[in-house]
Write a protein that holds these residues in place. Structure first.
Motif, PDB file in Angstrom:
ATOM      1  N   PHE A  51      -6.130  -2.302  -2.919  1.00  0.00           N
ATOM      2  CA  PHE A  51      -6.158  -3.746  -3.106  1.00  0.00           C
ATOM      3  C   PHE A  51      -5.576  -4.459  -1.884  1.00  0.00           C
ATOM      4  N   GLY A  52      -4.514  -3.911  -1.320  1.00  0.00           N
ATOM      5  CA  GLY A  52      -3.937  -4.482  -0.105  1.00  0.00           C
ATOM      6  C   GLY A  52      -4.913  -4.446   1.061  1.00  0.00           C
ATOM      7  N   VAL A  53      -5.705  -3.391   1.133  1.00  0.00           N
ATOM      8  CA  VAL A  53      -6.734  -3.292   2.181  1.00  0.00           C
ATOM      9  C   VAL A  53      -7.795  -4.366   1.951  1.00  0.00           C
ATOM     10  N   TYR A  54      -8.233  -4.513   0.714  1.00  0.00           N
ATOM     11  CA  TYR A  54      -9.252  -5.523   0.400  1.00  0.00           C
ATOM     12  C   TYR A  54      -8.748  -6.924   0.752  1.00  0.00           C
ATOM     13  N   LEU A  55      -7.510  -7.211   0.354  1.00  0.00           N
ATOM     14  CA  LEU A  55      -6.952  -8.536   0.617  1.00  0.00           C
ATOM     15  C   LEU A  55      -6.771  -8.761   2.119  1.00  0.00           C
ATOM     16  N   GLY A  56      -6.345  -7.734   2.833  1.00  0.00           N
ATOM     17  CA  GLY A  56      -6.192  -7.845   4.280  1.00  0.00           C
ATOM     18  C   GLY A  56      -7.522  -8.082   4.981  1.00  0.00           C
ATOM     19  N   LEU A  57      -8.556  -7.381   4.554  1.00  0.00           N
ATOM     20  CA  LEU A  57      -9.882  -7.594   5.140  1.00  0.00           C
ATOM     21  C   LEU A  57     -10.389  -9.008   4.864  1.00  0.00           C
ATOM     22  N   LEU A  58     -10.156  -9.487   3.664  1.00  0.00           N
ATOM     23  CA  LEU A  58     -10.554 -10.847   3.307  1.00  0.00           C
ATOM     24  C   LEU A  58      -9.781 -11.868   4.157  1.00  0.00           C
ATOM     25  N   ALA A  59      -8.485 -11.633   4.334  1.00  0.00           N
ATOM     26  CA  ALA A  59      -7.652 -12.556   5.119  1.00  0.00           C
ATOM     27  C   ALA A  59      -8.070 -12.590   6.585  1.00  0.00           C
ATOM     28  N   TRP A  60      -8.183 -11.410   7.192  1.00  0.00           N
ATOM     29  CA  TRP A  60      -8.555 -11.370   8.613  1.00  0.00           C
ATOM     30  C   TRP A  60     -10.004 -11.805   8.821  1.00  0.00           C
ATOM     31  N   GLY A  96       1.803   7.133  -6.591  1.00  0.00           N
ATOM     32  CA  GLY A  96       0.568   7.748  -7.064  1.00  0.00           C
ATOM     33  C   GLY A  96      -0.337   6.824  -7.856  1.00  0.00           C
ATOM     34  N   SER A  97      -0.364   5.556  -7.504  1.00  0.00           N
ATOM     35  CA  SER A  97      -1.241   4.593  -8.182  1.00  0.00           C
ATOM     36  C   SER A  97      -2.703   4.938  -7.937  1.00  0.00           C
ATOM     37  N   PRO A  98      -3.601   4.449  -8.796  1.00  0.00           N
ATOM     38  CA  PRO A  98      -5.032   4.674  -8.571  1.00  0.00           C
ATOM     39  C   PRO A  98      -5.468   4.153  -7.202  1.00  0.00           C
ATOM     40  N   LEU A  99      -6.335   4.905  -6.563  1.00  0.00           N
ATOM     41  CA  LEU A  99      -6.722   4.631  -5.181  1.00  0.00           C
ATOM     42  C   LEU A  99      -7.463   3.302  -5.014  1.00  0.00           C
ATOM     43  N   PHE A 100      -8.589   3.125  -5.691  1.00  0.00           N
ATOM     44  CA  PHE A 100      -9.457   1.983  -5.422  1.00  0.00           C
ATOM     45  C   PHE A 100      -8.980   0.671  -6.042  1.00  0.00           C
ATOM     46  N   THR A 101      -8.264   0.738  -7.161  1.00  0.00           N
ATOM     47  CA  THR A 101      -7.841  -0.492  -7.824  1.00  0.00           C
ATOM     48  C   THR A 101      -6.468  -0.979  -7.383  1.00  0.00           C
ATOM     49  N   HIS A 102      -5.561  -0.075  -7.104  1.00  0.00           N
ATOM     50  CA  HIS A 102      -4.196  -0.475  -6.773  1.00  0.00           C
ATOM     51  C   HIS A 102      -3.890  -0.297  -5.284  1.00  0.00           C
ATOM     52  N   MET A 103      -4.039   0.915  -4.811  1.00  0.00           N
ATOM     53  CA  MET A 103      -3.661   1.209  -3.433  1.00  0.00           C
ATOM     54  C   MET A 103      -4.529   0.450  -2.432  1.00  0.00           C
ATOM     55  N   ILE A 123       0.838  -1.199   0.000  1.00  0.00           N
ATOM     56  CA  ILE A 123       0.000   0.000   0.000  1.00  0.00           C
ATOM     57  C   ILE A 123       0.876   1.253   0.000  1.00  0.00           C
ATOM     58  N   ALA A 124       1.917   1.258   0.830  1.00  0.00           N
ATOM     59  CA  ALA A 124       2.824   2.411   0.897  1.00  0.00           C
ATOM     60  C   ALA A 124       3.527   2.641  -0.440  1.00  0.00           C
ATOM     61  N   THR A 125       3.909   1.558  -1.101  1.00  0.00           N
ATOM     62  CA  THR A 125       4.558   1.674  -2.405  1.00  0.00           C
ATOM     63  C   THR A 125       3.618   2.315  -3.414  1.00  0.00           C
ATOM     64  N   HIS A 126       2.381   1.854  -3.451  1.00  0.00           N
ATOM     65  CA  HIS A 126       1.419   2.423  -4.400  1.00  0.00           C
ATOM     66  C   HIS A 126       1.084   3.871  -4.054  1.00  0.00           C
TER      67      HIS A 126
END
Length: 139
Positions: free
Chosen positions: A110-119, A101-108, A94-97
């Protein structure tokens, strides 16, 4: 109480949903880790675009680390450790994206989405985690 007895006390939908959620996370991590093991052009090009060197050994190191985290997360006895390490890995992504300046919802995010799915998957699978972090009180 033995581990198997605890896992059987949960509703079937909860075990199944948690397993499916966790399985999706593990599948993604295995894919992501595996493609970094071979020095293929899309991996090195993406790493350079994100500000890292295109060195194949860096990609391999990240791939091995990702595969180890996936394995730790997939094993019930080490799944919480795997989730904690995965959270760190996703935070770095997430910090790298954010930095490039990567797109917010698709790139940045994505780590949040995957983390929520994992936890979320782990929460549904683990009675011990639900006791440690109750979402509702016993009122």
């Amino acid at each position: 109480m033995p581990y198997a007895a605890v896992s059987m006390s949960r509703p079937r939908w909860q075990r199944l949903t948690g397993s499916v959620m966790s399985g999706l996370v593990v599948a993604f991590l295995i894919f992501d880790g595996a493609i970094k093991l071979a020095p293929i052009a899309p991996v090195t090009e993406t790493m350079v675009a994100l500000g890292y060197s295109g060195d194949a050994s860096l990609a391999r190191g990240l791939g091995i680390m990702t595969l180890v985290i996936a394995l730790l997360y997939a094993i019930p006895r080490t799944s919480v450790l795997g989730a904690i390490l995965m959270t760190g890995l996703l935070g770095g992504a997430i910090a790298t994206h954010l930095r490039v300046g990567s797109p917010l919802f698709t790139h940045m995010f994505f780590g949040v989405y995957l983390g929520l799915l994992a936890w979320g998957g782990l929460y549904l699978r683990s009675e011990a985690l639900r006791r440690l972090i109750p979402l509702r009180g016993n009122h």
